[in-house]
Design an enzyme around this catalytic site. Structure first.
Site, mmCIF file in Angstrom:
data_model
loop_
_atom_site.group_PDB
_atom_site.id
_atom_site.type_symbol
_atom_site.label_atom_id
_atom_site.label_comp_id
_atom_site.label_asym_id
_atom_site.label_seq_id
_atom_site.Cartn_x
_atom_site.Cartn_y
_atom_site.Cartn_z
ATOM 1 N N TYR A 163 0.814 -1.217 0.000
ATOM 2 C CA TYR A 163 0.000 0.000 0.000
ATOM 3 C C TYR A 163 0.851 1.273 0.000
ATOM 4 C CZ TYR A 163 -3.995 -2.990 1.126
ATOM 5 O OH TYR A 163 -4.974 -3.959 1.105
ATOM 6 N N LYS A 214 3.650 -15.471 2.053
ATOM 7 C CA LYS A 214 3.595 -16.195 0.777
ATOM 8 C C LYS A 214 5.053 -16.447 0.378
ATOM 9 C CE LYS A 214 0.987 -17.784 -2.459
ATOM 10 N NZ LYS A 214 0.496 -19.129 -2.315
ATOM 11 N N ASP A 270 -2.715 -18.635 1.365
ATOM 12 C CA ASP A 270 -3.859 -19.356 0.782
ATOM 13 C C ASP A 270 -4.353 -20.461 1.720
ATOM 14 O OD1 ASP A 270 -1.326 -20.294 0.230
ATOM 15 O OD2 ASP A 270 -1.833 -21.201 -1.686
ATOM 16 N N ASP A 317 -4.967 -7.107 5.905
ATOM 17 C CA ASP A 317 -6.199 -6.436 5.521
ATOM 18 C C ASP A 317 -7.289 -7.490 5.279
ATOM 19 O OD1 ASP A 317 -7.934 -4.484 4.778
ATOM 20 O OD2 ASP A 317 -6.890 -3.863 2.969
ATOM 21 N N ASP A 330 -10.376 -9.012 8.132
ATOM 22 C CA ASP A 330 -11.790 -8.958 7.760
ATOM 23 C C ASP A 330 -12.410 -10.350 7.805
ATOM 24 O OD1 ASP A 330 -11.965 -6.271 7.461
ATOM 25 O OD2 ASP A 330 -12.454 -6.280 5.328
#
Ligand code: NAD
Length: 374
Positions: free
Chosen positions: A145, A195, A227, A251, A255
């Site tokens: 970001y 990852k 994943d 992020d 959620d």
């Protein structure tokens, strides 16, 4: 004289002022019952500040926050300001700016489901009725970001876009320390998510987290690929304690964990810097669809106050009282619209009042306990 504890209160837009109103009622009770020297000052932020002061984050607000020990924020933005260029929109011009200004690199999001409240969760009963208590520690001021270049490029017959992920070792180290320190106060388990089978930044992430873990021999560390993690969290949320994530992964994971508790209206977060100065806010936005209708769930905002007492004021007994009062109110069966499953619901202010009743019960229980034990 008690030490002065100063909170900058920034209700913002949409449902922000409605849920903040209920939180303010709780603050007044705590101030009186716990005999605290609490000073609350209200400031404008977001769309309302654009309307009143021509700026989403006015100097007066920033100065007020600097003079305080913590910031209690509602939420910002809404359809009225969506036409503005993105750098002037409330979310960017106030929220991202204030997080950056105070260097709030550590985002702590709690997702807690009491076993008896399993019906609130979208999960199957046999998974949800074990309950869960997950703390997601997300790196907030670096990663994809913030990496440069971040561009859309159009050249003759080429049209492409670039985003850049950069992680410096010290950025990984400081967030990892926060996760391990929080784990020490809980079940002493950290799951780091990355990852690293593909990304270089994730390889450095994993290596650095392993190094930091050497300082915390009592904490059990494991790693999951992103994943796989999203699947494991749905299959067995009960097995997680602290989840440590880079910005983008955090992020999404925070959620995911959040919605497993039933509603975004019950999720709060703390964003902290190295000095543990914090900004405390609900996870959701300004909810324009229910704004002004007395339908918002005030729990997320009230829980953010509980986090403020815990992390900034180190008054954990008060923090626990607020959390217990919320849990008790839910166990009594009170529901706002978002968690009512189409059944009977109460309004924002009624939920605030019920939480106050449960909070007063907590204070009375404490008084009875003390008098019985003298
Ligand atoms: P939102 O979180 O505002 O709403 C999503 C859904 O969740 C809506 O149906 C809403 O009614 C519901 N919801 C959210 N909080 C609730 C609560 N306390 N009680 C009951 N229901 C609740 O997300 P959105 O619709 O994508 O965004 C609306 C505006 O808020 C946009 O301008 C967005 O940019 C802004 N926003 C601000 C923040 C922030 O200030 N931290 C975060 C997210 C979005």
């Amino acid at each position: 004289m008690n030490k002065k504890l100063k909170i900058a209160m920034l209700p913002g837009d949409g449902i922000g002022p409605e849920v903040m109103q209920e939180t303010y009622k709780i603050i007044k009770i705590i101030k009186k019952k716990s005999n605290l020297n609490l000073k609350i000052k209200k400031y404008d932020i977001g769309g309302i500040a654009i309307e009143k002061w021509g700026k989403a984050l006015p100097k007066k607000t920033l100065k007020g926050c600097e003079k305080s020990h913590a910031i209690l924020l509602g939420s910002v933005g809404g359809p009225k300001w969506e036409y503005l260029p993105s750098h002037q929109r409330p979310e960017v011009a106030s929220l991202l700016k204030i997080r950056k200004y105070f260097n709030l690199f550590a985002n702590l999001r709690y997702s807690i489901l009491h076993p008896k409240l399993y019906k609130l969760s979208p999960l199957k009963k046999k998974i949800a009725d074990k309950g869960f208590d997950i703390l997601c520690v997300r790196e907030l001021t670096s990663g994809i970001y913030f990496g440069q270049p971040s561009l859309e490029i159009k050249k003759k017959n080429k049209h492409y876009a670039i985003d850049t992920t950069i992680y410096h070792k010290n950025e990984i180290k400081r967030i990892a320390h926060i996760a391990f320190q929080e784990a020490l106060k809980r079940k002493k388990k950290v799951t780091s998510i990355d990852k690293s089978n593909v990304l270089q930044t994730s390889k450095l992430w994993k290596k650095t987290v392993n190094q930091v873990s050497q300082n915390y021999p009592e904490v059990n560390l494991s790693h999951l690929y992103f994943d796989n993690a999203v699947m494991q969290i749905i299959k067995n949320p009960h097995s997680f304690d602290v989840i440590l994530c880079p910005n983008l992964i955090g992020d999404i994971i925070s959620d995911e964990c959040g919605i497993l508790t039933g509603s975004i209206g019950m999720l709060s977060s703390a964003s902290l810097n190295e000095k543990k100065f914090g900004l405390y806010e609900p996870a959701g936005g300004t909810a324009p669809d229910i704004q002004g209708k007395n339908l918002a769930n005030p729990i997320a905002q009230i829980l953010s106050l509980a986090l403020l007492f815990k992390h900034t004021f180190k008054l954990n007994t008060i923090s626990k009282k607020i959390k217990l009062a919320i849990q008790k109110t839910l166990l009594k069966g009170y529901r706002t619209l978002d968690i009512s499953n189409g059944k009977k619901f109460i309004t924002t202010d009624q939920m605030g009042n019920e939480i106050i009743k449960s909070l007063l019960e907590e204070y009375n229980n404490e008084k009875n306990f003390i008098s019985k034990n003298i």
